[in-house]
Design a protein around this motif. Sequence first.
Motif, PDB file in Angstrom:
ATOM      1  N   LYS A 203      -0.109  31.265  58.619  1.00 42.34           N
ATOM      2  CA  LYS A 203       0.586  32.309  58.997  1.00 42.34           C
ATOM      3  C   LYS A 203       1.462  32.845  58.166  1.00 42.34           C
ATOM      4  CE  LYS A 203      -0.122  31.814  64.260  1.00 42.34           C
ATOM      5  NZ  LYS A 203       0.525  31.403  65.434  1.00 42.34           N
ATOM      6  N   PHE A 204       2.132  32.035  57.461  1.00 45.08           N
ATOM      7  CA  PHE A 204       3.307  32.246  56.779  1.00 45.08           C
ATOM      8  C   PHE A 204       3.026  31.966  55.083  1.00 45.08           C
ATOM      9  CE2 PHE A 204       5.017  31.555  60.946  1.00 45.08           C
ATOM     10  CZ  PHE A 204       5.655  32.779  61.286  1.00 45.08           C
ATOM     11  N   ALA A 205       2.117  30.842  55.012  1.00 42.28           N
ATOM     12  CA  ALA A 205       2.164  30.486  53.548  1.00 42.28           C
ATOM     13  C   ALA A 205       1.306  31.240  52.564  1.00 42.28           C
ATOM     14  CB  ALA A 205       1.700  28.742  53.535  1.00 42.28           C
ATOM     15  N   LYS A 206       1.773  31.643  51.417  1.00 40.26           N
ATOM     16  CA  LYS A 206       1.200  32.286  50.726  1.00 40.26           C
ATOM     17  C   LYS A 206       0.056  31.735  49.581  1.00 40.26           C
ATOM     18  CE  LYS A 206       5.092  35.726  51.135  1.00 40.26           C
ATOM     19  NZ  LYS A 206       5.986  36.446  50.333  1.00 40.26           N
ATOM     20  N   ASN A 207       0.291  30.230  49.276  1.00 36.80           N
ATOM     21  CA  ASN A 207      -0.274  29.528  48.387  1.00 36.80           C
ATOM     22  C   ASN A 207      -1.114  28.392  49.283  1.00 36.80           C
ATOM     23  OD1 ASN A 207       1.063  30.996  46.270  1.00 36.80           O
ATOM     24  ND2 ASN A 207       3.013  29.678  46.601  1.00 36.80           N
ATOM     25  N   ASN A 208      -2.033  27.781  48.394  1.00 39.07           N
ATOM     26  CA  ASN A 208      -2.893  26.719  48.893  1.00 39.07           C
ATOM     27  C   ASN A 208      -2.591  25.310  48.188  1.00 39.07           C
ATOM     28  OD1 ASN A 208      -4.413  28.647  50.708  1.00 39.07           O
ATOM     29  ND2 ASN A 208      -5.198  29.233  48.725  1.00 39.07           N
ATOM     30  N   ASN A 209      -1.403  25.084  47.704  1.00 39.60           N
ATOM     31  CA  ASN A 209      -1.069  23.862  47.067  1.00 39.60           C
ATOM     32  C   ASN A 209      -0.447  22.732  47.919  1.00 39.60           C
ATOM     33  OD1 ASN A 209       1.139  25.716  46.991  1.00 39.60           O
ATOM     34  ND2 ASN A 209       1.987  24.728  45.448  1.00 39.60           N
ATOM     35  N   TRP A 210      -0.995  22.703  49.154  1.00 41.33           N
ATOM     36  CA  TRP A 210      -0.451  21.949  50.251  1.00 41.33           C
ATOM     37  C   TRP A 210      -1.354  21.132  50.939  1.00 41.33           C
ATOM     38  CZ3 TRP A 210      -1.143  23.081  55.401  1.00 41.33           C
ATOM     39  CH2 TRP A 210      -1.811  24.559  55.645  1.00 41.33           C
ATOM     40  N   GLU A 211      -0.684  20.081  51.549  1.00 46.12           N
ATOM     41  CA  GLU A 211      -1.590  19.216  52.647  1.00 46.12           C
ATOM     42  C   GLU A 211      -0.889  18.612  53.364  1.00 46.12           C
ATOM     43  OE1 GLU A 211      -3.792  15.810  51.106  1.00 46.12           O
ATOM     44  OE2 GLU A 211      -2.111  15.239  49.738  1.00 46.12           O
ATOM     45  N   LEU A 212      -1.333  18.193  54.587  1.00 44.28           N
ATOM     46  CA  LEU A 212      -0.537  17.447  55.653  1.00 44.28           C
ATOM     47  C   LEU A 212      -1.145  16.152  55.710  1.00 44.28           C
ATOM     48  CD1 LEU A 212      -0.611  20.149  58.626  1.00 44.28           C
ATOM     49  CD2 LEU A 212       0.952  19.812  56.597  1.00 44.28           C
ATOM     50  N   VAL A 213      -0.232  15.204  55.677  1.00 41.51           N
ATOM     51  CA  VAL A 213      -0.338  13.534  55.966  1.00 41.51           C
ATOM     52  C   VAL A 213       0.076  13.284  57.431  1.00 41.51           C
ATOM     53  CG1 VAL A 213       0.274  11.441  55.305  1.00 41.51           C
ATOM     54  CG2 VAL A 213      -0.015  13.141  53.546  1.00 41.51           C
ATOM     55  N   THR A 214      -0.951  12.997  58.290  1.00 38.48           N
ATOM     56  CA  THR A 214      -0.744  13.206  59.656  1.00 38.48           C
ATOM     57  C   THR A 214      -0.520  11.638  60.237  1.00 38.48           C
ATOM     58  OG1 THR A 214      -2.890  13.209  59.881  1.00 38.48           O
ATOM     59  CG2 THR A 214      -1.788  15.317  60.026  1.00 38.48           C
ATOM     60  N   ASP A 215      -0.436  10.771  59.452  1.00 38.88           N
ATOM     61  CA  ASP A 215      -0.356   9.117  59.768  1.00 38.88           C
ATOM     62  C   ASP A 215       0.980   8.620  60.164  1.00 38.88           C
ATOM     63  OD1 ASP A 215      -3.241   9.385  59.191  1.00 38.88           O
ATOM     64  OD2 ASP A 215      -2.751   8.908  57.274  1.00 38.88           O
ATOM     65  N   TYR A 216       2.055   9.391  60.307  1.00 40.91           N
ATOM     66  CA  TYR A 216       3.431   8.904  60.299  1.00 40.91           C
ATOM     67  C   TYR A 216       4.205   9.790  61.388  1.00 40.91           C
ATOM     68  CZ  TYR A 216       1.927   7.007  55.805  1.00 40.91           C
ATOM     69  OH  TYR A 216       1.200   6.171  54.911  1.00 40.91           O
ATOM     70  N   HIS A 217       3.624   9.877  62.417  1.00 46.20           N
ATOM     71  CA  HIS A 217       4.438  10.550  63.569  1.00 46.20           C
ATOM     72  C   HIS A 217       4.806   9.630  64.595  1.00 46.20           C
ATOM     73  CE1 HIS A 217       0.837   9.764  66.015  1.00 46.20           C
ATOM     74  NE2 HIS A 217       0.079  10.123  64.938  1.00 46.20           N
ATOM     75  N   PHE A 218       4.453   8.248  64.592  1.00 43.81           N
ATOM     76  CA  PHE A 218       5.099   7.148  65.109  1.00 43.81           C
ATOM     77  C   PHE A 218       4.959   7.243  66.773  1.00 43.81           C
ATOM     78  CE2 PHE A 218       7.015   6.110  61.130  1.00 43.81           C
ATOM     79  CZ  PHE A 218       7.131   4.813  61.233  1.00 43.81           C
ATOM     80  N   THR A 248      13.078  13.518  59.120  1.00 46.90           N
ATOM     81  CA  THR A 248      13.249  12.884  57.771  1.00 46.90           C
ATOM     82  C   THR A 248      12.944  11.415  57.609  1.00 46.90           C
ATOM     83  OG1 THR A 248      14.920  14.775  57.178  1.00 46.90           O
ATOM     84  CG2 THR A 248      14.525  12.684  55.835  1.00 46.90           C
ATOM     85  N   GLY A 249      13.456  10.602  58.862  1.00 43.98           N
ATOM     86  CA  GLY A 249      13.048   9.199  58.782  1.00 43.98           C
ATOM     87  C   GLY A 249      11.672   8.955  58.676  1.00 43.98           C
ATOM     88  N   LYS A 250      10.828   9.700  59.170  1.00 45.11           N
ATOM     89  CA  LYS A 250       9.499   9.472  59.239  1.00 45.11           C
ATOM     90  C   LYS A 250       8.811   9.882  57.936  1.00 45.11           C
ATOM     91  CE  LYS A 250       8.886   9.844  64.357  1.00 45.11           C
ATOM     92  NZ  LYS A 250       8.379  10.647  65.456  1.00 45.11           N
ATOM     93  N   MET A 251       9.231  11.093  57.511  1.00 49.16           N
ATOM     94  CA  MET A 251       8.852  11.548  56.142  1.00 49.16           C
ATOM     95  C   MET A 251       9.151  10.401  55.092  1.00 49.16           C
ATOM     96  SD  MET A 251       9.865  13.082  53.048  1.00 49.16           S
ATOM     97  CE  MET A 251      11.346  13.824  53.660  1.00 49.16           C
ATOM     98  N   VAL A 252      10.311   9.945  55.007  1.00 45.34           N
ATOM     99  CA  VAL A 252      10.452   9.013  53.944  1.00 45.34           C
ATOM    100  C   VAL A 252       9.784   7.874  54.214  1.00 45.34           C
ATOM    101  CG1 VAL A 252      12.312   7.565  52.929  1.00 45.34           C
ATOM    102  CG2 VAL A 252      12.740  10.005  53.540  1.00 45.34           C
ATOM    103  N   TYR A 253       9.618   7.430  55.380  1.00 45.79           N
ATOM    104  CA  TYR A 253       9.012   6.236  55.657  1.00 45.79           C
ATOM    105  C   TYR A 253       7.364   6.394  55.104  1.00 45.79           C
ATOM    106  CZ  TYR A 253       6.407   2.310  58.072  1.00 45.79           C
ATOM    107  OH  TYR A 253       5.435   1.207  58.454  1.00 45.79           O
ATOM    108  N   GLY A 254       6.685   7.335  55.371  1.00 46.04           N
ATOM    109  CA  GLY A 254       5.508   7.977  54.944  1.00 46.04           C
ATOM    110  C   GLY A 254       5.373   7.855  53.435  1.00 46.04           C
ATOM    111  N   VAL A 255       6.273   8.384  52.621  1.00 44.52           N
ATOM    112  CA  VAL A 255       6.235   8.469  51.084  1.00 44.52           C
ATOM    113  C   VAL A 255       6.524   7.112  50.562  1.00 44.52           C
ATOM    114  CG1 VAL A 255       7.528   9.122  49.449  1.00 44.52           C
ATOM    115  CG2 VAL A 255       7.372  10.839  51.168  1.00 44.52           C
TER     116      VAL A 255
END
Length: 298
Positions: A203-218, A248-255
Amino acid sequence: MNIINQNIQINNNTITLSMKREDLLHPFVSGNKFRKLKYNILKAKEHNYEKLITFGGAFSNHIAAVAFACQEAGIQSVGIIRGDELADKIEDNPTLLFAQNCGMKFEFVSREEYQNKTSESFISKLNYKYGNHYLLPEGGTNELAILGCEEILTNNDFHFDYICCAIGTGGTISGIINSSHSNQKIIGFPALKGDFLKDEIRKFAKNNNWELVTDYHFGGYGKITAELVDFINQFYMNTQIPLDPIYTGKMVYGVMNLLANNYFPNGSKILMIHTGGLQGIKGMNKLLEKKKMNKIVF
């Protein structure tokens, strides 16, 4: 603004990992909440709204940030809080107590009623009860919030190949996507189960250079495990950077997990966005204490 890109040591000499410390933006309205509220508060003041109404849960970063920002701006704030059982537990809740001390008035509603908070009948009741007011959605995501989040990346960040951030409602990553260069890849780590956020982001993003990684929601929003707590505490010991357990903790774990599994090509320059949320640690530690689990160090 004391914003820095802090390099983080990893056991891979070909990959550079850095963190943008948005949590240092402001002591009480930090990270993406500062960005989301910036233009919304300005608009509320410009149009002489005396009251701002918004929504959130028991330990909501958004509620705490709105309460302080409104106090600073001289605007009354009202929080519609999910869970009517919380009405007599404010003193035991660090987030709600902080917001109340900032002058926020609460209206506690049942979880069932809260699900209908965007319905026409619910909004009509707010209009009748509170009169002329500025209405801000849960999490603060709207077009003005996106505008603020577009300011997260600067010219100093365009040499990074990957930008990684946590996702709640999708507003922060949308702003980052909009201000990124086409050769950059934006990776989002949802704190909620499922990939339904893709539609919200589109709805808001103007570019397509993104993806979601959905494996780290705990386990989903607000869920936490002993493994995640141990990771956050070890990360703090190694870097002196505190991480919140919801985003952020979940994101950093994922990275870090992706790095260990060779997800990023050799030579990659990676920037993680620290979106703040540290105020929620006190409330989470109370829950961890009740469960007789290790608490988060910060």
